[in-house]
Design a protein around this motif. Sequence first.
Motif, PDB file in Angstrom:
ATOM      1  N   GLN A   1      -3.325 -11.237  -0.642  1.00 44.86           N
ATOM      2  CA  GLN A   1      -3.984 -10.998  -1.930  1.00 44.86           C
ATOM      3  C   GLN A   1      -5.276 -10.204  -1.750  1.00 44.86           C
ATOM      4  O   GLN A   1      -5.622  -9.375  -2.605  1.00 44.86           O
ATOM      5  N   ALA A   2      -5.976 -10.441  -0.638  1.00 44.72           N
ATOM      6  CA  ALA A   2      -7.192  -9.673  -0.343  1.00 44.72           C
ATOM      7  C   ALA A   2      -6.853  -8.205  -0.106  1.00 44.72           C
ATOM      8  O   ALA A   2      -7.580  -7.307  -0.561  1.00 44.72           O
ATOM      9  N   TRP A   3      -5.733  -7.950   0.599  1.00 51.00           N
ATOM     10  CA  TRP A   3      -5.302  -6.567   0.810  1.00 51.00           C
ATOM     11  C   TRP A   3      -5.001  -5.895  -0.530  1.00 51.00           C
ATOM     12  O   TRP A   3      -5.349  -4.741  -0.763  1.00 51.00           O
ATOM     13  N   ILE A   4      -4.327  -6.648  -1.425  1.00 49.57           N
ATOM     14  CA  ILE A   4      -3.948  -6.091  -2.727  1.00 49.57           C
ATOM     15  C   ILE A   4      -5.190  -5.784  -3.554  1.00 49.57           C
ATOM     16  O   ILE A   4      -5.292  -4.722  -4.179  1.00 49.57           O
ATOM     17  N   LYS A   5      -6.165  -6.691  -3.555  1.00 46.83           N
ATOM     18  CA  LYS A   5      -7.406  -6.471  -4.304  1.00 46.83           C
ATOM     19  C   LYS A   5      -8.172  -5.259  -3.783  1.00 46.83           C
ATOM     20  O   LYS A   5      -8.881  -4.583  -4.531  1.00 46.83           O
ATOM     21  N   ALA A   6      -8.018  -4.992  -2.486  1.00 51.16           N
ATOM     22  CA  ALA A   6      -8.700  -3.840  -1.881  1.00 51.16           C
ATOM     23  C   ALA A   6      -7.888  -2.553  -2.033  1.00 51.16           C
ATOM     24  O   ALA A   6      -8.209  -1.530  -1.420  1.00 51.16           O
ATOM     25  N   ASP A   7      -6.816  -2.592  -2.854  1.00 52.39           N
ATOM     26  CA  ASP A   7      -5.950  -1.431  -3.110  1.00 52.39           C
ATOM     27  C   ASP A   7      -5.291  -0.902  -1.844  1.00 52.39           C
ATOM     28  O   ASP A   7      -5.055   0.309  -1.698  1.00 52.39           O
ATOM     29  N   LEU A   8      -4.978  -1.809  -0.919  1.00 52.36           N
ATOM     30  CA  LEU A   8      -4.327  -1.408   0.325  1.00 52.36           C
ATOM     31  C   LEU A   8      -2.809  -1.517   0.255  1.00 52.36           C
ATOM     32  O   LEU A   8      -2.107  -1.150   1.196  1.00 52.36           O
ATOM     33  N   VAL A   9      -2.301  -2.036  -0.867  1.00 52.09           N
ATOM     34  CA  VAL A   9      -0.860  -2.235  -1.029  1.00 52.09           C
ATOM     35  C   VAL A   9      -0.356  -1.350  -2.165  1.00 52.09           C
ATOM     36  O   VAL A   9      -0.928  -1.342  -3.264  1.00 52.09           O
ATOM     37  N   LYS A  10       0.720  -0.609  -1.906  1.00 48.55           N
ATOM     38  CA  LYS A  10       1.301   0.271  -2.925  1.00 48.55           C
ATOM     39  C   LYS A  10       2.817   0.105  -2.963  1.00 48.55           C
ATOM     40  O   LYS A  10       3.437  -0.229  -1.958  1.00 48.55           O
ATOM     41  N   VAL A  11       3.380   0.342  -4.136  1.00 51.47           N
ATOM     42  CA  VAL A  11       4.831   0.345  -4.303  1.00 51.47           C
ATOM     43  C   VAL A  11       5.234   1.748  -4.750  1.00 51.47           C
ATOM     44  O   VAL A  11       4.812   2.216  -5.817  1.00 51.47           O
ATOM     45  N   ASP A  12       6.025   2.407  -3.920  1.00 50.92           N
ATOM     46  CA  ASP A  12       6.402   3.810  -4.172  1.00 50.92           C
ATOM     47  C   ASP A  12       5.171   4.657  -4.497  1.00 50.92           C
ATOM     48  O   ASP A  12       5.176   5.500  -5.406  1.00 50.92           O
ATOM     49  N   GLY A  13       4.091   4.376  -3.756  1.00 50.06           N
ATOM     50  CA  GLY A  13       2.876   5.170  -3.891  1.00 50.06           C
ATOM     51  C   GLY A  13       1.918   4.713  -4.970  1.00 50.06           C
ATOM     52  O   GLY A  13       0.818   5.261  -5.091  1.00 50.06           O
ATOM     53  N   GLU A  14       2.293   3.684  -5.761  1.00 49.44           N
ATOM     54  CA  GLU A  14       1.444   3.220  -6.849  1.00 49.44           C
ATOM     55  C   GLU A  14       0.780   1.890  -6.491  1.00 49.44           C
ATOM     56  O   GLU A  14       1.428   0.980  -5.974  1.00 49.44           O
ATOM     57  N   ILE A  15      -0.513   1.772  -6.810  1.00 49.06           N
ATOM     58  CA  ILE A  15      -1.243   0.520  -6.592  1.00 49.06           C
ATOM     59  C   ILE A  15      -0.732  -0.544  -7.563  1.00 49.06           C
ATOM     60  O   ILE A  15      -0.478  -0.251  -8.741  1.00 49.06           O
ATOM     61  N   VAL A  16      -0.569  -1.770  -7.078  1.00 53.35           N
ATOM     62  CA  VAL A  16      -0.058  -2.865  -7.912  1.00 53.35           C
ATOM     63  C   VAL A  16      -0.982  -4.076  -7.803  1.00 53.35           C
ATOM     64  O   VAL A  16      -1.886  -4.125  -6.971  1.00 53.35           O
ATOM     65  N   LYS A  17      -0.728  -5.077  -8.661  1.00 58.08           N
ATOM     66  CA  LYS A  17      -1.484  -6.319  -8.636  1.00 58.08           C
ATOM     67  C   LYS A  17      -0.668  -7.419  -7.952  1.00 58.08           C
ATOM     68  O   LYS A  17       0.539  -7.259  -7.725  1.00 58.08           O
ATOM     69  N   SER A  18      -1.316  -8.549  -7.656  1.00 63.48           N
ATOM     70  CA  SER A  18      -0.671  -9.633  -6.909  1.00 63.48           C
ATOM     71  C   SER A  18       0.539 -10.210  -7.616  1.00 63.48           C
ATOM     72  O   SER A  18       1.464 -10.717  -6.975  1.00 63.48           O
ATOM     73  N   ASN A  19       0.545 -10.146  -8.959  1.00 61.35           N
ATOM     74  CA  ASN A  19       1.661 -10.750  -9.708  1.00 61.35           C
ATOM     75  C   ASN A  19       2.813  -9.774  -9.964  1.00 61.35           C
ATOM     76  O   ASN A  19       3.756 -10.085 -10.694  1.00 61.35           O
ATOM     77  N   TYR A  20       2.743  -8.605  -9.356  1.00 58.91           N
ATOM     78  CA  TYR A  20       3.825  -7.617  -9.513  1.00 58.91           C
ATOM     79  C   TYR A  20       5.140  -8.183  -8.992  1.00 58.91           C
ATOM     80  O   TYR A  20       5.207  -8.746  -7.901  1.00 58.91           O
ATOM     81  N   LYS A  21       6.210  -8.057  -9.781  1.00 62.40           N
ATOM     82  CA  LYS A  21       7.542  -8.530  -9.387  1.00 62.40           C
ATOM     83  C   LYS A  21       8.300  -7.387  -8.711  1.00 62.40           C
ATOM     84  O   LYS A  21       8.455  -6.306  -9.292  1.00 62.40           O
ATOM     85  N   CYS A  22       8.753  -7.638  -7.505  1.00 60.82           N
ATOM     86  CA  CYS A  22       9.372  -6.593  -6.682  1.00 60.82           C
ATOM     87  C   CYS A  22      10.720  -6.148  -7.249  1.00 60.82           C
ATOM     88  O   CYS A  22      11.502  -6.965  -7.756  1.00 60.82           O
ATOM     89  N   GLN A  23      10.994  -4.864  -7.119  1.00 58.75           N
ATOM     90  CA  GLN A  23      12.248  -4.281  -7.585  1.00 58.75           C
ATOM     91  C   GLN A  23      13.069  -3.798  -6.397  1.00 58.75           C
ATOM     92  O   GLN A  23      12.534  -3.186  -5.473  1.00 58.75           O
ATOM     93  N   GLU A  24      14.362  -4.069  -6.450  1.00 58.65           N
ATOM     94  CA  GLU A  24      15.255  -3.681  -5.348  1.00 58.65           C
ATOM     95  C   GLU A  24      15.200  -2.183  -5.082  1.00 58.65           C
ATOM     96  O   GLU A  24      15.204  -1.370  -6.008  1.00 58.65           O
TER      97      GLU A  24
END
Length: 303
Positions: free
Chosen positions: A34-57
């Motif tokens: 969650q700390a990585w996500i808050k620091a914008d270090l996590v992206k899905v297909d290049g887009e920044i997401v929040k901790s509650n983002y539901k993953c897509q296949e």
Amino acid sequence: MTLLNHTVSQEEKGLRIDKLLAKVNEDASRSQVQAWIKADLVKVDGEIVKSNYKCQEGTTITWEIPEVEELDVIPENIPIEIIYEDSDVLVVNKPRGMVVHPSAGHHSGTLVNAVLYQCKDLSGINGVIRPGIVHRIDMDTSGLLMVAKNDKAHVSLVDQLREKTVKRSYLAIVHGDITHDYGTIDAPLGRDPKDRQKMAVVDGGRNAVTHFEVIKRFGQYTYVKCVLETGRTHQIRVHLKYIGFPLAGDPKYGPRKTLEIDGQALHAAELGFEHPNTKEWLEFEVEAPEDFKKLLINLEKMS
């Protein structure tokens, strides 16, 4: 920064991204993710997401593990048996009673303190408190542990653990007479809802599989070999209790009346993995400590 990526499978569809990444990163807690996500270090297909983002296949998650601060764990001249060492990895034989890395109540005297005295360069992926630590064994479990000396080796070893290609077998003495020569325990593990300091078999827990083989029976006790398919916290201890054969000497999951040993009778005896650089298969084996062997001698005399 260390850049990692993961493609979401059909089985992972719908999971919260913080939960999935905590599962993919074996040694990262959900709060760390969650700390990585808050620091914008996590992206899905290049887009920044929040901790509650539901993953897509089929989507690709990329995340950066930040560079660690200057190490503040003090190297200590503590004797430690190094079984193997090269420029990428260490294999050590951890004694029973030694904590793997510093934590609340254990600021010194840990395996990390000891290893840092012997080796100045360790991977930084797991932060300043757990440099080089790829996997752990409990304080009162003895035996083999692999340590990464650089980030490339760390990523390779973690990948092997995730892909279940690392060989990890343990020797254990349990209460009771296991009648089956072989068996597999496939039961999900999570925090015990009645005691957060313990793990338990729970619905919705993380997949956990332990294979066992009886080595010798002593009537009220059984000597077994356990092979890990997964490596969850307290996995062998909880799984054996779950099937009715708790570890001898286990203060957390075993009965009070037990054999005289300081901690659970559990020893990580065999470890095998592919070398991160040379790709050579490495395999190591160490004998159980003297108090463990003494228990076996006494059980043999009593049986």
